[in-house]
Design an enzyme around this catalytic site. Structure first.
Site, PDB file in Angstrom:
ATOM      1  N   SER A 291       0.843  -1.243   0.098  1.00 34.11           N
ATOM      2  CA  SER A 291       0.061   0.068  -0.036  1.00 34.11           C
ATOM      3  C   SER A 291       0.953   1.210  -0.037  1.00 34.11           C
ATOM      4  O   SER A 291       1.481   1.473  -1.018  1.00 34.11           O
ATOM      5  CB  SER A 291      -0.977   0.068   1.196  1.00 34.11           C
ATOM      6  OG  SER A 291      -1.780   1.041   1.098  1.00 34.11           O
TER       7      SER A 291
ATOM      8  N   ASP B 222      -2.758   6.377  -3.548  1.00 38.66           N
ATOM      9  CA  ASP B 222      -1.629   5.626  -2.774  1.00 38.66           C
ATOM     10  C   ASP B 222      -1.064   4.453  -3.519  1.00 38.66           C
ATOM     11  O   ASP B 222      -1.512   4.273  -4.699  1.00 38.66           O
ATOM     12  CB  ASP B 222      -2.211   4.958  -1.315  1.00 38.66           C
ATOM     13  CG  ASP B 222      -3.434   3.790  -1.615  1.00 38.66           C
ATOM     14  OD1 ASP B 222      -3.879   3.605  -2.783  1.00 38.66           O
ATOM     15  OD2 ASP B 222      -3.339   3.018  -0.666  1.00 38.66           O
TER      16      ASP B 222
ATOM     17  N   ASP C  29      -1.215   1.217  -4.038  1.00 29.44           N
ATOM     18  CA  ASP C  29      -1.863   0.266  -4.780  1.00 29.44           C
ATOM     19  C   ASP C  29      -3.196   0.729  -5.408  1.00 29.44           C
ATOM     20  O   ASP C  29      -4.114   0.083  -5.562  1.00 29.44           O
ATOM     21  CB  ASP C  29      -2.028  -1.166  -3.696  1.00 29.44           C
ATOM     22  CG  ASP C  29      -3.111  -0.996  -2.596  1.00 29.44           C
ATOM     23  OD1 ASP C  29      -3.195   0.389  -2.080  1.00 29.44           O
ATOM     24  OD2 ASP C  29      -3.638  -1.678  -1.704  1.00 29.44           O
TER      25      ASP C  29
ATOM     26  N   ASP D 292      -5.999   1.938  -3.931  1.00 34.94           N
ATOM     27  CA  ASP D 292      -7.274   1.714  -3.379  1.00 34.94           C
ATOM     28  C   ASP D 292      -7.667   3.148  -2.636  1.00 34.94           C
ATOM     29  O   ASP D 292      -8.763   2.802  -2.080  1.00 34.94           O
ATOM     30  CB  ASP D 292      -7.585   0.500  -2.391  1.00 34.94           C
ATOM     31  CG  ASP D 292      -6.594   0.421  -1.163  1.00 34.94           C
ATOM     32  OD1 ASP D 292      -5.745   1.552  -0.918  1.00 34.94           O
ATOM     33  OD2 ASP D 292      -6.486  -0.383  -0.427  1.00 34.94           O
TER      34      ASP D 292
END
Length: 444
Positions: A99, A238, A240, A242
């Site tokens: 992340s 961010d 990743d 999400d």
């Protein structure tokens, strides 16, 4: 939470806290578990960090050694894995990502066949195998599995996003910070195909620059460019993809609280706010609650973590929920947060209303907030202290309706977190100090 899997998967420094052997074991167990009656069908994706290839191939090797058919999506957003597992009927999905962490960390997130975070009971069984407490037999002969590079997966995902939010973005100028991460695989192509004029920064991943002074956790460059340029909105993702943090044309940050406010008001106006409810965590700003009250919108709080937000939404069929971090769930469409979906929802509202982010944010006053961590020996003994509760109660009484205090334990460290919201930064500092001084003086 188990030994390795927290609320958001396994995470650690690559080849230290998270090793190749661990990824192989995870792949093996899931390949065996879902392949008891047939070849398991498993989807694997990754973000752009250097160790992603290693863990992706480790998971694939482990799963195929148990007979699984593995599809590699390559660099992709985490929510793409969640959606495609459901849509294409995979047995499970795995995302290799840490992340918003630095490049030297990595993580493994597991999703069940519904695209939801994998059940804790199953993850505990995976952990037993990782620790050598369970024995499994490898398959042989023509039972050994294969892996395939699945080139069509991202196109299916992006097409679906545009079907969910079929907005014409012609005339809009959008600046995106892609964090040198997963968003580089989808965001520009999607927004451009909808007619927007798109400019992207932090759009050249090299394996080690993911989240490095960029993205939703470091939006300073995006803010500066928004102030200097002529853009309608800035979008920061961010690692990743999400989560989403927005920046208005004045260079001001608009976090998840702003997104919940703007989207819930609009959804209510078009009769799409099911049960008139918004789901937040306890860390949402007091200003959001006051603004929702003013608009006669109900809300409910959960513990910190998108897992708990989703559980509350799923249980009661609430349509919108999320966190300050910009992790927003639209349950009509998805079972996890999706930065690009969130961006499309906000852009749809801007086009439908003809309003800027500043205008859409009117009526929301974000209270200054201060959070301080105090190291303690025993979190439970500390929180059970009557003397501490008296100090906290006295602060709450002084704050009245113009602020709030929240004292809670860290989920992973020997820390007590003290958070105060008040009308000024000075008041926040004063009230936080009153509690932290007590904690430090009593040596819990």
């Amino acid at each position: 939470m188990g030994k390795y899997f927290g609320t958001d998967g396994v995470r650690g420094r690559a080849n230290e806290g998270l090793t190749l052997d661990m990824s192989i074991k995870i792949g093996q167990y899931l390949g065996w578990y879902y392949g008891k009656e047939k070849h398991a069908k498993i989807l694997i994706g990754k973000d752009t960090r250097l160790s992603g290839d290693m863990f992706e191939l480790g998971l694939a090797a482990g799963a195929t050694s148990m007979g699984a058919q593995v599809y590699l999506l390559g660099v992709c957003p985490t929510p793409a894995i969640s959606y495609l597992v459901r849509k294409e009927r995979f047995d499970c999905g795995i995302m290799v990502s840490a992340s918003h962490n630095p490049y030297y960390d990595n993580g493994i997130k597991c999703f069940n066949h519904n695209g939801e975070k994998m059940e804790e009971e199953l993850l505990l069984e995976v952990e037993k195998y990782m620790d050598g407490l369970t024995d499994l037999d490898l398959v042989t002969g023509d039972h050994i599995g294969e892996y395939f590079e699945w080139e069509d997966g991202l196109e299916i995902y992006m097409s679906w996003l545009k079907e969910c939010v079929p907005v014409d973005l012609s005339g809009m100028k959008i600046l995106c910070d892609l964090a040198n991460g997963s968003a580089t695989s989808t965001v520009v192509e999607t927004l451009d195909s909808l007619g927007a004029t798109v400019e992207a920064i932090s759009n050249s991943p090299n394996g080690i620059n993911i989240n490095n002074k960029c993205g939703s956790t470091h939006p300073e460059a995006l803010q500066r460019m928004m102030r200097e340029g002529d853009y309608d909105i800035g979008l920061a993702f961010d690692g990743d993809a999400d989560r989403l943090i927005m920046v208005n044309s004045d260079g001001e940050l608009c976090d998840g609280d702003y997104i919940l406010y703007i989207c819930s008001r609009y959804m209510k106006s078009v009769n799409r706010l099911n049960k008139n409810m918004v789901v937040t965590t306890v860390m949402a700003n007091l200003g959001l609650y006051k603004a929702l009250d003013a608009n006669k919108i109900d809300y409910i709080q959960t513990a910190v973590g998108d897992k708990y937000v989703f559980e509350e939404m799923q249980k009661n069929d609430y349509y919108i929920g999320g966190e300050q971090s910009g992790h927003i769930i639209f349950l009509e469409h998805e079972v996890t947060g999706d930065g690009l979906m969130t961006a499309l929802k906000i852009l749809e509202i801007m086009k439908a209303t003809g309003k800027s982010l500043q205008e859409l944010s009117e009526g929301l006053f974000i209270y200054p907030q201060l959070l301080k961590n105090v190291t303690v020996k025993d979190k439970n003994a500390c929180l059970e202290s009557k003397e501490l509760q008296e100090v906290v109660d006295s602060v709450a009484q002084d704050l009245g309706d113009e602020g709030r205090i929240l004292v809670r334990p860290s989920g992973t460290e020997p820390l007590i977190r003290v958070m105060v919201e008040a009308k000024t930064d000075e008041l926040c500092a004063e009230y936080v100090k009153r509690v932290t001084d007590f904690l430090e003086a009593n040596n819990f």
